[in-house]
Design an enzyme around this catalytic site. Structure first.
Site, PDB file in Angstrom:
ATOM      1  N   CYS A 156     -32.611 -31.560  70.885  1.00  0.00           N
ATOM      2  CA  CYS A 156     -32.523 -32.623  69.882  1.00  0.00           C
ATOM      3  C   CYS A 156     -31.064 -33.011  69.682  1.00  0.00           C
ATOM      4  CB  CYS A 156     -33.167 -32.199  68.561  1.00  0.00           C
ATOM      5  SG  CYS A 156     -32.540 -30.651  67.885  1.00  0.00           S
ATOM      6  N   GLY A 214     -44.139 -26.931  66.211  1.00  0.00           N
ATOM      7  CA  GLY A 214     -44.644 -28.285  66.399  1.00  0.00           C
ATOM      8  C   GLY A 214     -45.035 -28.565  67.837  1.00  0.00           C
TER       9      GLY A 214
END
Length: 455
Positions: free
Chosen positions: A394, A273
């Site tokens: 994250c 991504g």
């Protein structure tokens, strides 16, 4: 005795049975709930309505597991041994009784009893019926009766005590409660506009015309947020004009201040991504390229597939490699920009992957920061003078974020932390980077730090 054919039919067509099977797999195999749910939906054994119910039951039961166990405890305390599947069945049924107003209690209880008979026997069905009917009559115990404030908050927001303690120390009890409660709300689907020939407004208009309920992201100028419609099934996704990505991670590539001619290293790249976002800033004619690494061959293939779908293969090069080996493979000062999207605990993903909270242990945070620091050290000499290393995770715990960056800067005085561009709207800035907490923008939790080599 229940026939095998009846059991198979029930498993295929009953959303509660399907939810039970998934919850058992998550607990016994530590499988990721989101992957299992997606698999069941793709296989198409449930109607769309039943698939939505199954999804809500799975995520809701996992998100509130500690709360549900607190509610159940008085009613099963005399049972010497409770099979895992029976406990999961009681949890998911109690979740429906307490939190799903549109589902009648009697319907949920009757379904649970039938499932207990099919999966077990009539005796287990009688036990399940007795427990659930007693709860109907007496109600669940009050969380307010828990005296210890940390334990009370742990049960209220269904986060382990050790994690509540860490968060309270880091952001305070009030913010921890707000964060925990936000994780109990459903997550939105977000996507990044990848089309070079279309504006975000044009993409939004086309999606709305195709009956998708979408709006512009307030976090990223590249992002859209959808509350209705399966964006990954849209024609715009298939044609590479959209890719599924959380809004918070869309801030990473802009923070790197990439120019068209740059040589970029994405050291921990899968599934691609951020690699493909980096690629949007590069121009093959000017020599721009991003080299994307991952330790697993099947994940490298996934990066290649995403690059092909989004039409950026001209500037994307992939390689199977452990990021910690970078120091021995590439020449010093090879790259203008380097991204270290480090392996981490993933605690920023708790809304989308609620089971993470039960799989992690405090000792994980003794090991992970050393790996993260090792990767940063490995790439540090590969960036050019005045080049930038962006470090992101994250997760939301300082041990994996600010502390790793602080240690790196102590050991590498030829680097300095610089402001993270594109994050002025975020309140949680420190000397070492910026943290997006899930409850502030309804995104994944995320950390970004930009480190510039000054000599």
């Amino acid at each position: 005795m229940v026939s095998a054919s009846r059991k198979k039919k029930t498993a295929k067509n009953n959303p509660r049975f399907a939810a039970l099977e998934l919850l058992v797999k998550v607990s016994e195999q530590q499988s990721y709930s989101n992957l299992l749910v997606d698999q069941v939906i793709r296989e198409g054994d449930l109607t769309p309505q039943d698939a939505r119910l199954m999804t809500e039951i799975v995520y809701g039961t996992l998100s509130r597991q500690l709360t549900l166990d607190y509610f159940l405890a008085p009613f099963v305390k005399k049972v010497k041994k409770l099979d895992n599947w029976v406990r999961q069945l009681l949890r998911l049924t109690l979740y429906q009784m307490v939190y799903l107003d549109r589902v009648p209690d009697h319907g949920s209880v009757n379904e649970a009893v039938e499932i207990a008979k099919i999966k077990g026997n009539a005796g287990i069905g009688k036990f399940v019926n007795g427990v659930l009917r007693t709860i109907q009559r007496q109600g669940v115990p009050a969380i307010e009766n828990i005296e210890n404030p940390i334990e009370r908050l742990s049960i209220e927001v269904s986060l382990p005590v050790w994690l509540v303690e860490k968060l309270c120390e880091q952001i305070g009890e009030k913010e921890t409660r707000e964060l925990g409660l936000s994780l109990l709300e459903p997550s939105s689907v977000s996507a990044r506009v990848t089309a070079r020939e279309l504006t975000r407004e044009e993409v939004l208009e086309q999606l709305k015309t195709a009956s998708y309920d979408v709006q512009a992201s307030e976090v990223s100028p590249f992002g859209i947020v959808g509350s209705k419609g399966f964006l990954a099934g849209s024609e715009m996704f298939r044609s590479g004009q959209l890719t599924i990505q959380d809004e918070s991670s869309m801030l990473v590539a802009p923070s790197m201040q990439i120019e068209p001619q740059h040589q970029v290293l994405d050291a921990c790249a899968a599934p691609g991504g951020k690699t493909t976002h980096i690629a949007q800033y590069l121009d093959a004619k000017q020599g721009g390229q991003v080299t994307a690494l991952d330790i697993h061959a099947h994940k490298v293939k996934l990066i290649d597939q995403n690059a092909k779908r989004m039409n950026v293969t001209d500037v994307v090069k992939t390689k199977k490699m452990d990021a910690r080996e970078v120091k021995t493979v590439f020449s010093d000062a090879s790259f203008d920009r380097i991204l270290v999207d480090a392996p981490c605990s993933g605690l920023g993903l708790l809304r989308r992957k609620p089971d993470i909270r039960y799989h992690k242990r405090p000792e994980d945070f003794e090991r992970l920061p050393s790996i993260q620091l090792e990767i940063l050290e490995s790439v540090s000499q590969k960036v050019k003078e005045w080049g930038i290393i962006t470090y992101s995770t994250c997760t939301i715990l300082s041990e994996e974020n600010e502390e790793v960056v602080r240690l790196f800067l102590e050991r590498n005085p030829n680097f300095k932390a610089i402001p993270v561009e594109g994050t002025d709207f975020v309140n949680d800035h420190s000397d070492y980077g910026v943290t997006l907490y899930p409850h502030h923008f309804n995104t994944d939790g995320f950390f970004i730090s930009c480190l510039q080599r000054i000599s």
